[in-house]
Design a protein around this motif. Structure first.
Motif, PDB file in Angstrom:
ATOM      1  N   VAL A 110       0.727  -1.180   0.038  1.00 17.80           N
ATOM      2  CA  VAL A 110       0.112  -0.036  -0.049  1.00 17.80           C
ATOM      3  C   VAL A 110       0.869   1.398   0.226  1.00 17.80           C
ATOM      4  O   VAL A 110       0.609   2.245  -0.845  1.00 17.80           O
ATOM      5  CB  VAL A 110      -0.895  -0.062   1.244  1.00 17.80           C
ATOM      6  CG1 VAL A 110      -1.702   1.421   1.170  1.00 17.80           C
ATOM      7  CG2 VAL A 110      -2.089  -1.054   1.000  1.00 17.80           C
ATOM      8  N   SER A 111       1.932   1.274   0.693  1.00 23.63           N
ATOM      9  CA  SER A 111       2.833   2.442   0.974  1.00 23.63           C
ATOM     10  C   SER A 111       3.629   2.624  -0.347  1.00 23.63           C
ATOM     11  O   SER A 111       3.531   3.864  -0.727  1.00 23.63           O
ATOM     12  CB  SER A 111       3.844   2.187   2.106  1.00 23.63           C
ATOM     13  OG  SER A 111       4.763   3.349   2.052  1.00 23.63           O
ATOM     14  N   LEU A 112       4.044   1.595  -0.992  1.00 22.60           N
ATOM     15  CA  LEU A 112       4.649   1.701  -2.125  1.00 22.60           C
ATOM     16  C   LEU A 112       3.591   2.005  -3.444  1.00 22.60           C
ATOM     17  O   LEU A 112       4.017   2.893  -4.020  1.00 22.60           O
ATOM     18  CB  LEU A 112       4.983   0.407  -2.660  1.00 22.60           C
ATOM     19  CG  LEU A 112       5.965   0.379  -4.043  1.00 22.60           C
ATOM     20  CD1 LEU A 112       7.163   1.034  -4.123  1.00 22.60           C
ATOM     21  CD2 LEU A 112       6.389  -1.162  -4.337  1.00 22.60           C
ATOM     22  N   ALA A 113       2.404   1.730  -3.627  1.00 25.56           N
ATOM     23  CA  ALA A 113       1.729   2.186  -4.427  1.00 25.56           C
ATOM     24  C   ALA A 113       1.313   3.706  -4.132  1.00 25.56           C
ATOM     25  O   ALA A 113       1.232   4.448  -5.299  1.00 25.56           O
ATOM     26  CB  ALA A 113       0.374   1.443  -4.231  1.00 25.56           C
ATOM     27  N   ARG A 114       1.086   3.984  -2.949  1.00 27.71           N
ATOM     28  CA  ARG A 114       1.070   5.528  -2.733  1.00 27.71           C
ATOM     29  C   ARG A 114       2.015   6.213  -3.112  1.00 27.71           C
ATOM     30  O   ARG A 114       1.985   7.485  -3.736  1.00 27.71           O
ATOM     31  CB  ARG A 114       0.519   5.676  -1.337  1.00 27.71           C
ATOM     32  CG  ARG A 114      -0.955   5.134  -1.116  1.00 27.71           C
ATOM     33  CD  ARG A 114      -1.033   5.151   0.724  1.00 27.71           C
ATOM     34  NE  ARG A 114      -2.257   4.791   0.899  1.00 27.71           N
ATOM     35  CZ  ARG A 114      -2.923   4.558   2.245  1.00 27.71           C
ATOM     36  NH1 ARG A 114      -1.957   4.859   3.278  1.00 27.71           N
ATOM     37  NH2 ARG A 114      -4.119   4.197   2.309  1.00 27.71           N
ATOM     38  N   TYR A 170      -6.236  -1.221 -13.088  1.00 29.05           N
ATOM     39  CA  TYR A 170      -6.329   0.008 -12.410  1.00 29.05           C
ATOM     40  C   TYR A 170      -7.356   0.429 -11.283  1.00 29.05           C
ATOM     41  O   TYR A 170      -7.163   0.730 -10.139  1.00 29.05           O
ATOM     42  CB  TYR A 170      -6.572   1.298 -13.591  1.00 29.05           C
ATOM     43  CG  TYR A 170      -5.805   1.380 -14.623  1.00 29.05           C
ATOM     44  CD1 TYR A 170      -4.305   1.086 -14.153  1.00 29.05           C
ATOM     45  CD2 TYR A 170      -6.007   1.995 -15.717  1.00 29.05           C
ATOM     46  CE1 TYR A 170      -3.306   1.397 -15.213  1.00 29.05           C
ATOM     47  CE2 TYR A 170      -5.052   2.177 -16.643  1.00 29.05           C
ATOM     48  CZ  TYR A 170      -3.617   1.761 -16.383  1.00 29.05           C
ATOM     49  OH  TYR A 170      -2.822   2.291 -17.379  1.00 29.05           O
ATOM     50  N   PRO A 171      -8.483  -0.491 -11.336  1.00 31.24           N
ATOM     51  CA  PRO A 171      -9.404  -0.876 -10.246  1.00 31.24           C
ATOM     52  C   PRO A 171      -8.671  -1.326  -9.204  1.00 31.24           C
ATOM     53  O   PRO A 171      -9.041  -0.951  -7.862  1.00 31.24           O
ATOM     54  CB  PRO A 171     -10.307  -1.347 -10.887  1.00 31.24           C
ATOM     55  CG  PRO A 171     -10.694  -1.336 -12.282  1.00 31.24           C
ATOM     56  CD  PRO A 171      -9.082  -1.361 -12.617  1.00 31.24           C
ATOM     57  N   ILE A 172      -7.577  -2.337  -9.299  1.00 30.57           N
ATOM     58  CA  ILE A 172      -6.999  -2.960  -8.161  1.00 30.57           C
ATOM     59  C   ILE A 172      -6.084  -1.943  -7.586  1.00 30.57           C
ATOM     60  O   ILE A 172      -5.872  -1.756  -6.359  1.00 30.57           O
ATOM     61  CB  ILE A 172      -6.165  -3.941  -8.703  1.00 30.57           C
ATOM     62  CG1 ILE A 172      -7.132  -4.969  -9.142  1.00 30.57           C
ATOM     63  CG2 ILE A 172      -5.369  -4.548  -7.636  1.00 30.57           C
ATOM     64  CD1 ILE A 172      -6.528  -6.394 -10.172  1.00 30.57           C
ATOM     65  N   ILE A 173      -5.324  -1.205  -8.499  1.00 28.40           N
ATOM     66  CA  ILE A 173      -4.497  -0.327  -7.981  1.00 28.40           C
ATOM     67  C   ILE A 173      -5.160   0.990  -7.015  1.00 28.40           C
ATOM     68  O   ILE A 173      -4.613   1.339  -6.022  1.00 28.40           O
ATOM     69  CB  ILE A 173      -3.679   0.519  -9.137  1.00 28.40           C
ATOM     70  CG1 ILE A 173      -2.676  -0.269  -9.722  1.00 28.40           C
ATOM     71  CG2 ILE A 173      -2.959   1.748  -8.642  1.00 28.40           C
ATOM     72  CD1 ILE A 173      -2.175   0.129 -10.869  1.00 28.40           C
ATOM     73  N   LEU A 174      -6.530   1.254  -7.563  1.00 22.90           N
ATOM     74  CA  LEU A 174      -7.011   2.166  -6.707  1.00 22.90           C
ATOM     75  C   LEU A 174      -7.557   1.780  -5.552  1.00 22.90           C
ATOM     76  O   LEU A 174      -7.545   2.538  -4.381  1.00 22.90           O
ATOM     77  CB  LEU A 174      -8.426   2.955  -7.552  1.00 22.90           C
ATOM     78  CG  LEU A 174      -9.264   3.611  -6.891  1.00 22.90           C
ATOM     79  CD1 LEU A 174      -8.690   4.926  -6.809  1.00 22.90           C
ATOM     80  CD2 LEU A 174     -10.726   3.996  -7.827  1.00 22.90           C
ATOM     81  N   ARG A 175      -7.923   0.481  -5.217  1.00 20.65           N
ATOM     82  CA  ARG A 175      -8.175  -0.173  -3.961  1.00 20.65           C
ATOM     83  C   ARG A 175      -6.947  -0.383  -3.107  1.00 20.65           C
ATOM     84  O   ARG A 175      -7.043  -0.241  -1.994  1.00 20.65           O
ATOM     85  CB  ARG A 175      -9.088  -1.379  -4.390  1.00 20.65           C
ATOM     86  CG  ARG A 175     -10.323  -1.308  -5.010  1.00 20.65           C
ATOM     87  CD  ARG A 175     -11.293  -0.589  -3.924  1.00 20.65           C
ATOM     88  NE  ARG A 175     -12.608  -0.641  -4.494  1.00 20.65           N
ATOM     89  CZ  ARG A 175     -13.753  -1.375  -4.211  1.00 20.65           C
ATOM     90  NH1 ARG A 175     -13.402  -2.237  -3.080  1.00 20.65           N
ATOM     91  NH2 ARG A 175     -14.791  -1.429  -4.645  1.00 20.65           N
ATOM     92  N   LEU A 176      -5.837  -0.653  -3.649  1.00 20.51           N
ATOM     93  CA  LEU A 176      -4.690  -0.826  -3.202  1.00 20.51           C
ATOM     94  C   LEU A 176      -4.349   0.627  -2.456  1.00 20.51           C
ATOM     95  O   LEU A 176      -3.828   0.466  -1.235  1.00 20.51           O
ATOM     96  CB  LEU A 176      -3.697  -1.297  -4.010  1.00 20.51           C
ATOM     97  CG  LEU A 176      -2.131  -1.386  -3.426  1.00 20.51           C
ATOM     98  CD1 LEU A 176      -2.298  -2.541  -2.442  1.00 20.51           C
ATOM     99  CD2 LEU A 176      -1.378  -1.956  -4.566  1.00 20.51           C
TER     100      LEU A 176
END
Length: 200
Positions: A110-114, A170-176
């Motif tokens: 989560v931190s990495l994606a953000r 992209y929906p997965i990234i948004l949820r992540l």
């Protein structure tokens, strides 16, 4: 998906050894010392890489640009499992997203994606281009399975693979980024929508 061309560095030619040291330092700070975009600093990167700050600024203008290169060149990894190829695209993608649900939705990912999204915003880059033109595992892995399916004629004619990939990932990234793990049924429904849209 070919990597985006590397920017020509300013000033003296870049030292390959120092260049790699900086990118590896960013990876250690993120993966081993639990830094995120907010706590990452040029000073900290320089100290970890045993180089001077000016060495970093000679090649990268901001910590965001360093971070983007570290992530998008594979120095910082999310460790994404491959998609199986049983010949059944729906079943393969359903199995993959459930593995993803169990392995990816942790505090570090989560931190990495953000951090990735924040860095892209700061650098004013097109994140979609970065995600699809660079070998980022979260997009490269499912892209390979979709491309294989297209090659064997399993997708509708003239299916745009990058759009299909975006609809899935992209929906997965948004949820992540939100830090909320969806229920298993949500992942299955997402796969169903994508496959119904492009499958024969």
């Amino acid at each position: 998906m070919n990597p985006a061309p590397e920017k020509i560095p300013r000033g003296r030619p870049r030292s390959t050894t120092s260049h790699q040291a900086v990118l590896k330092a960013v990876a250690r700070l993120l993966e081993e010392q639990n830094h995120d975009y907010e706590t990452l600093t040029i000073e900290g990167i320089a100290a970890e890489a045993s180089v001077g700050k000016q060495t970093i600024y000679r090649w990268w203008s901001t910590k965001a640009s360093v971070l983007l290169e570290a992530i998008l060149t594979g120095h910082v990894k999310m460790h994404i499992a491959e998609v199986n190829d049983t010949g059944d695209l729906r079943a393969d993608l359903r199995q993959w997203v459930q593995v993803l649900r169990g392995s990816l939705f942790d505090a570090q990912s989560v931190s990495l994606a953000r951090s990735l999204v924040t860095a892209a915003i700061v650098e004013e880059v097109n994140l979609e281009d970065y995600l699809t033109q660079n070998d980022l595992e979260l997009t490269a892995v499912p892209y390979r399975r979709l491309a294989t399916e297209a090659a064997r004629g399993g997708l509708r004619t003239n299916t745009e693979l990058s759009a299909t990939l975006g609809a899935l990932v992209y929906p997965i990234i948004l949820r992540l980024i939100s830090g909320v793990t969806p229920e298993p049924e949500w992942f299955d429904a997402l796969v169903d929508v994508v496959v119904e849209g492009v499958g024969r």
